[in-house]
Design a protein around this motif. Sequence first.
Motif, PDB file in Angstrom:
ATOM      1  N   GLY A 258       0.998  -1.292   0.012  1.00 42.55           N
ATOM      2  CA  GLY A 258      -0.030  -0.127  -0.022  1.00 42.55           C
ATOM      3  C   GLY A 258       0.758   1.276  -0.012  1.00 42.55           C
ATOM      4  O   GLY A 258       1.331   1.622  -0.997  1.00 42.55           O
ATOM      5  N   VAL A 259       1.067   1.831   1.192  1.00 42.26           N
ATOM      6  CA  VAL A 259       1.937   2.965   1.204  1.00 42.26           C
ATOM      7  C   VAL A 259       3.365   2.877   1.081  1.00 42.26           C
ATOM      8  O   VAL A 259       4.051   3.624   0.596  1.00 42.26           O
ATOM      9  N   GLY A 260       3.972   1.783   1.523  1.00 44.76           N
ATOM     10  CA  GLY A 260       5.542   1.349   1.445  1.00 44.76           C
ATOM     11  C   GLY A 260       6.021   1.810   0.370  1.00 44.76           C
ATOM     12  O   GLY A 260       6.854   2.473   0.045  1.00 44.76           O
ATOM     13  N   PRO A 261       5.734   1.051  -0.889  1.00 48.99           N
ATOM     14  CA  PRO A 261       5.969   1.276  -2.036  1.00 48.99           C
ATOM     15  C   PRO A 261       6.011   2.842  -2.629  1.00 48.99           C
ATOM     16  O   PRO A 261       6.718   3.084  -3.497  1.00 48.99           O
ATOM     17  N   MET A 262       4.963   3.400  -2.285  1.00 49.46           N
ATOM     18  CA  MET A 262       4.855   4.839  -2.451  1.00 49.46           C
ATOM     19  C   MET A 262       6.012   5.620  -2.034  1.00 49.46           C
ATOM     20  O   MET A 262       6.116   6.632  -2.669  1.00 49.46           O
ATOM     21  N   THR A 263       6.545   5.383  -0.835  1.00 51.45           N
ATOM     22  CA  THR A 263       7.301   6.070  -0.225  1.00 51.45           C
ATOM     23  C   THR A 263       8.781   6.026  -1.177  1.00 51.45           C
ATOM     24  O   THR A 263       9.276   7.268  -1.507  1.00 51.45           O
ATOM     25  N   ILE A 264       9.180   5.143  -1.949  1.00 47.89           N
ATOM     26  CA  ILE A 264      10.237   5.014  -2.560  1.00 47.89           C
ATOM     27  C   ILE A 264       9.989   5.481  -3.773  1.00 47.89           C
ATOM     28  O   ILE A 264      10.705   6.216  -4.462  1.00 47.89           O
ATOM     29  N   ALA A 265       8.755   5.242  -4.647  1.00 50.82           N
ATOM     30  CA  ALA A 265       8.379   5.955  -5.680  1.00 50.82           C
ATOM     31  C   ALA A 265       8.553   7.300  -5.636  1.00 50.82           C
ATOM     32  O   ALA A 265       9.206   8.196  -6.467  1.00 50.82           O
ATOM     33  N   MET A 266       8.099   8.121  -4.405  1.00 52.54           N
ATOM     34  CA  MET A 266       7.915   9.594  -4.504  1.00 52.54           C
ATOM     35  C   MET A 266       9.423   9.971  -4.198  1.00 52.54           C
ATOM     36  O   MET A 266       9.815  11.265  -4.403  1.00 52.54           O
ATOM     37  N   LEU A 267      10.423   9.355  -3.564  1.00 49.30           N
ATOM     38  CA  LEU A 267      11.840   9.516  -3.439  1.00 49.30           C
ATOM     39  C   LEU A 267      12.479   9.659  -4.790  1.00 49.30           C
ATOM     40  O   LEU A 267      13.294  10.345  -5.112  1.00 49.30           O
ATOM     41  N   MET A 268      11.972   8.709  -5.675  1.00 49.19           N
ATOM     42  CA  MET A 268      12.530   8.741  -7.138  1.00 49.19           C
ATOM     43  C   MET A 268      12.025  10.039  -7.877  1.00 49.19           C
ATOM     44  O   MET A 268      12.760  10.663  -8.503  1.00 49.19           O
ATOM     45  N   HIS A 269      10.674  10.216  -7.631  1.00 43.75           N
ATOM     46  CA  HIS A 269      10.209  11.668  -8.100  1.00 43.75           C
ATOM     47  C   HIS A 269      10.733  12.716  -7.448  1.00 43.75           C
ATOM     48  O   HIS A 269      11.239  13.688  -8.466  1.00 43.75           O
ATOM     49  N   ASN A 270      11.239  12.924  -6.578  1.00 49.00           N
ATOM     50  CA  ASN A 270      11.811  13.929  -5.859  1.00 49.00           C
ATOM     51  C   ASN A 270      13.206  14.284  -6.377  1.00 49.00           C
ATOM     52  O   ASN A 270      13.715  15.245  -6.422  1.00 49.00           O
ATOM     53  N   THR A 271      13.868  13.108  -6.302  1.00 47.77           N
ATOM     54  CA  THR A 271      15.036  13.022  -7.122  1.00 47.77           C
ATOM     55  C   THR A 271      15.370  13.652  -8.381  1.00 47.77           C
ATOM     56  O   THR A 271      16.067  14.523  -8.973  1.00 47.77           O
ATOM     57  N   LEU A 272      14.447  13.140  -9.091  1.00 48.36           N
ATOM     58  CA  LEU A 272      14.231  13.626 -10.556  1.00 48.36           C
ATOM     59  C   LEU A 272      13.884  15.299 -10.609  1.00 48.36           C
ATOM     60  O   LEU A 272      14.456  16.109 -11.353  1.00 48.36           O
ATOM     61  N   ILE A 273      12.877  15.720  -9.779  1.00 52.58           N
ATOM     62  CA  ILE A 273      12.744  17.233  -9.841  1.00 52.58           C
ATOM     63  C   ILE A 273      14.191  17.919  -9.369  1.00 52.58           C
ATOM     64  O   ILE A 273      14.098  18.810  -9.916  1.00 52.58           O
TER      65      ILE A 273
END
Length: 282
Positions: A258-273
């Motif tokens: 649920g939430v767990g995989p989102m934490t890592i996906a958003m980390l990838m997103h923030n690094t891209l930004i």
Amino acid sequence: MSAQIIDGKAIAKAIREKTKAAAARLRRAPALAVVMVGENPASAVYVRNKVRACNEVGITSIEHRLPQDCTDERLLEVIKALNEDATVDGILVQLPLPEHMHAGLILETIDPNKDVDGFHIYNTGKLVTTGGGFKPCTPAGIIELLKAIDYPIEGKHAVILGRSNIVGKPLAMLMLQENATVTMTHSHTPNLKHYTLDADILVAAIGRAKYVKADMVKPGAVVIDVGTNRDENGKLCGDVDTQAVQEVAGWITPVPGGVGPMTIAMLMHNTLISAQKRQNIF
Ligand SMILES: Nc1nc2c(c(=O)[nH]1)N[C@@H](CN(C=O)c1ccc(C(=O)N[C@@H](CCC(=O)O)C(=O)O)cc1)CN2
Ligand SMILES: [Mg+2]
């Protein structure tokens, strides 16, 4: 009635795919430095998953492993070098740090423009005022989950169980930005059920296995489970008694997935930004 399951794994995958496509358009691949101190086994798993996600989306990962008896000074040296390295877009220090270290002080030495965890007080300040800084990954992921199911947050009552700096407090700010009415509850809140039963969105982030029971949930509510605990049989479970609560809730996040995989996906997103900003994409 049985709640619809919010598939965080699939939603996170879609975010990673978008991130990958955008990263491929940059002149230079984004780079994320992941710093881990000590041998906390759960942290080791999360770090491994972060490095794996980086490989998948085309982000260069730079791992720094420091021993359990590392001093604040040694870690600060590593962070200083990463701050000064123009090829590094994101820096994270995996938490928790060993007890003898001073996490608060250390997080404040990370360059706020590379603080892809969104834990620096500068980004915290932006979160509560103008917005525009890096948003902490778990709370940002929770908002993305609600958007992915087209749930209209505006005007809804969001009740948050837990007031941590990583989840509860920043999530309250993000929910306010989405025009929710927010109630924060915690271990000193009397008559917790009074609040939870009124929640349209109930977020459990207290670290207590299966704490949220069916009689605490309003029929049809969205229940977001941030917990990662072990039950009496050593099996992974959340803060929500999922089996019982899914008979009452309208939507529910599973643990795991649920939430767990989102934490890592958003980390990838923030690094891209961060990389896009540093390469003057916007
Ligand atoms: N520097 C940081 N430290 C910590 C953070 C963080 O965002 N930044 N958050 C947590 C740990 N965490 C990421 O670091 C994290 C926790 C859980 C998961 C996850 O995918 N959970 C799985 C189940 C995990 C399992 O199988 O054991 C799931 O829910 O599906 C990802 C990341 C504290 N520290
Ligand atoms: Mg989960």
